[in-house]
Design a protein around this motif. Structure first.
Motif, PDB file in Angstrom:
ATOM      1  N   GLU A  35      10.967  -7.898  12.688  1.00  0.00           N
ATOM      2  CA  GLU A  35      10.073  -8.749  13.368  1.00  0.00           C
ATOM      3  C   GLU A  35      10.721  -9.945  13.076  1.00  0.00           C
ATOM      4  OE1 GLU A  35       5.188  -9.318  12.695  1.00  0.00           O
ATOM      5  OE2 GLU A  35       6.572  -8.990  11.010  1.00  0.00           O
ATOM      6  N   ILE A  37       9.770 -14.116  13.050  1.00  0.00           N
ATOM      7  CA  ILE A  37       8.516 -15.030  12.945  1.00  0.00           C
ATOM      8  C   ILE A  37       9.155 -16.583  12.916  1.00  0.00           C
ATOM      9  CG2 ILE A  37       6.270 -15.546  11.646  1.00  0.00           C
ATOM     10  CD1 ILE A  37       6.377 -12.748  10.688  1.00  0.00           C
ATOM     11  N   ASP A  38       8.770 -17.276  13.632  1.00  0.00           N
ATOM     12  CA  ASP A  38       8.904 -18.899  13.569  1.00  0.00           C
ATOM     13  C   ASP A  38      10.563 -19.144  13.513  1.00  0.00           C
ATOM     14  OD1 ASP A  38       6.379 -19.772  13.634  1.00  0.00           O
ATOM     15  OD2 ASP A  38       6.086 -19.149  11.576  1.00  0.00           O
ATOM     16  N   GLU A  55       9.746  -7.392  17.520  1.00  0.00           N
ATOM     17  CA  GLU A  55       8.757  -8.211  17.944  1.00  0.00           C
ATOM     18  C   GLU A  55       9.227  -9.656  17.300  1.00  0.00           C
ATOM     19  OE1 GLU A  55       3.849  -7.624  18.316  1.00  0.00           O
ATOM     20  OE2 GLU A  55       4.628  -7.972  15.980  1.00  0.00           O
ATOM     21  N   LYS A  57       7.634 -13.391  17.404  1.00  0.00           N
ATOM     22  CA  LYS A  57       6.284 -14.271  17.412  1.00  0.00           C
ATOM     23  C   LYS A  57       6.640 -15.851  17.037  1.00  0.00           C
ATOM     24  CE  LYS A  57       3.777 -10.456  15.258  1.00  0.00           C
ATOM     25  NZ  LYS A  57       2.807 -10.042  14.261  1.00  0.00           N
ATOM     26  N   ASN A  58       6.190 -16.640  17.960  1.00  0.00           N
ATOM     27  CA  ASN A  58       6.292 -17.837  17.739  1.00  0.00           C
ATOM     28  C   ASN A  58       7.635 -18.600  17.726  1.00  0.00           C
ATOM     29  OD1 ASN A  58       4.935 -20.691  17.877  1.00  0.00           O
ATOM     30  ND2 ASN A  58       5.045 -20.687  15.471  1.00  0.00           N
ATOM     31  N   CYS A  59       8.606 -17.937  18.287  1.00  0.00           N
ATOM     32  CA  CYS A  59      10.020 -18.154  18.252  1.00  0.00           C
ATOM     33  C   CYS A  59      10.622 -19.037  19.246  1.00  0.00           C
ATOM     34  CB  CYS A  59      10.762 -16.910  18.104  1.00  0.00           C
ATOM     35  SG  CYS A  59      10.697 -15.889  16.726  1.00  0.00           S
ATOM     36  N   SER A  75       8.664  -7.085  22.282  1.00  0.00           N
ATOM     37  CA  SER A  75       7.685  -8.039  22.864  1.00  0.00           C
ATOM     38  C   SER A  75       7.857  -9.218  22.287  1.00  0.00           C
ATOM     39  CB  SER A  75       6.396  -7.392  22.330  1.00  0.00           C
ATOM     40  OG  SER A  75       6.313  -7.445  20.861  1.00  0.00           O
ATOM     41  N   LYS A  77       5.956 -13.013  21.920  1.00  0.00           N
ATOM     42  CA  LYS A  77       4.441 -13.606  21.697  1.00  0.00           C
ATOM     43  C   LYS A  77       4.410 -14.828  21.219  1.00  0.00           C
ATOM     44  CE  LYS A  77       2.375  -8.979  20.388  1.00  0.00           C
ATOM     45  NZ  LYS A  77       1.558  -8.296  19.458  1.00  0.00           N
ATOM     46  N   CYS A  79       6.468 -17.250  22.404  1.00  0.00           N
ATOM     47  CA  CYS A  79       7.856 -17.771  22.172  1.00  0.00           C
ATOM     48  C   CYS A  79       7.969 -18.658  23.440  1.00  0.00           C
ATOM     49  CB  CYS A  79       8.643 -16.471  22.442  1.00  0.00           C
ATOM     50  SG  CYS A  79       8.343 -15.591  20.816  1.00  0.00           S
ATOM     51  N   CYS A 105       3.798 -16.892  26.608  1.00  0.00           N
ATOM     52  CA  CYS A 105       5.143 -17.187  26.496  1.00  0.00           C
ATOM     53  C   CYS A 105       5.406 -18.379  27.297  1.00  0.00           C
ATOM     54  CB  CYS A 105       6.327 -16.334  26.543  1.00  0.00           C
ATOM     55  SG  CYS A 105       6.176 -15.154  25.178  1.00  0.00           S
TER      56      CYS A 105
END
Length: 200
Positions: A35, A37-38, A55, A57-59, A75, A77, A79, A105
């Motif tokens: 995972e 994240i950021d 996954e 997220k917010n990258c 996935s 999300k 991004c 995205c």
């Protein structure tokens, strides 16, 4: 910290101010069930890498390079994926469904030229000036996505879902839209490329 020639399993990568991942090159890495994240991977390069069931997220993945890198059940999300050449990805052969999905995205100025990504999920995205020419996107889910200035030419969009999608310019004589779903008012835009006059 990510280093080349490494294997990561069930690892969570989160942005920290001490670690700057932007503009770097990573090669021969494998990430499975990880995972992100950021994270900021903008202008970075992943070469000969493999992502399996990961996954993001917010990258920030703007201008990310993916040469000879495979994406399998990945996935994205919320991004930023602007200016990404998905044509450089090492896609699995004979996949019955797209091995990637995009939710909320930014995909502007990216390219899916000639790719076969059946049942692709691209929901609530901003996809300005994206190249979808000659791609097989049959059964794709494009719900609520903004396609302004994007190009569809000889694209297979059969059974695709465009409910809630906006600003798409699809020539019905140059693309396959058999059994695709459009809202009634939006379907009028599909007639724009025809030499006809619409009257009330």
């Amino acid at each position: 910290m990510i280093t080349s020639h490494s294997l990561y399993f069930e690892h969570t990568f989160e942005h920290t101010f001490e670690v700057n991942l932007a503009g770097q090159t990573f090669s021969h890495c494998e990430f499975e069930q990880c995972e992100f994240i950021d994270c900021d991977f903008s202008h970075s390069q992943f070469e000969n890498c493999r992502f399996i069931e990961c996954e993001f997220k917010n990258c920030n993945l703007a201008a990310l390079g993916l040469k000879y890198t495979s994406l399998e059940e990945v996935s994205f999300k919320a991004c930023k994926l602007n200016s990404v050449r998905f044509t450089d990805v090492d896609w699995p052969l004979l996949a019955t469904r797209a091995p990637v999905s995009f939710i909320g995205c930014e995909l502007s100025h990216s390219s899916f030229f000639e790719l076969s990504l059946k049942a692709l999920k691209m929901r609530s995205c901003f996809a300005k000036d994206v190249d979808f020419r000659h791609a097989d996107l049959s059964s794709a889910d494009f719900t609520d996505t903004d396609f302004r200035d994007s190009v569809f030419q000889q694209t297979n969009l059969s059974k695709a879902n465009f409910i809630g999608a906006s600003h798409f310019a699809i020539d019905i004589t140059a693309n396959n839209i058999s059994k695709a779903k459009f809202e009634r008012y939006a379907a009028l835009d599909l007639l724009a490329g025809l030499d006809i006059e619409l009257v009330d």
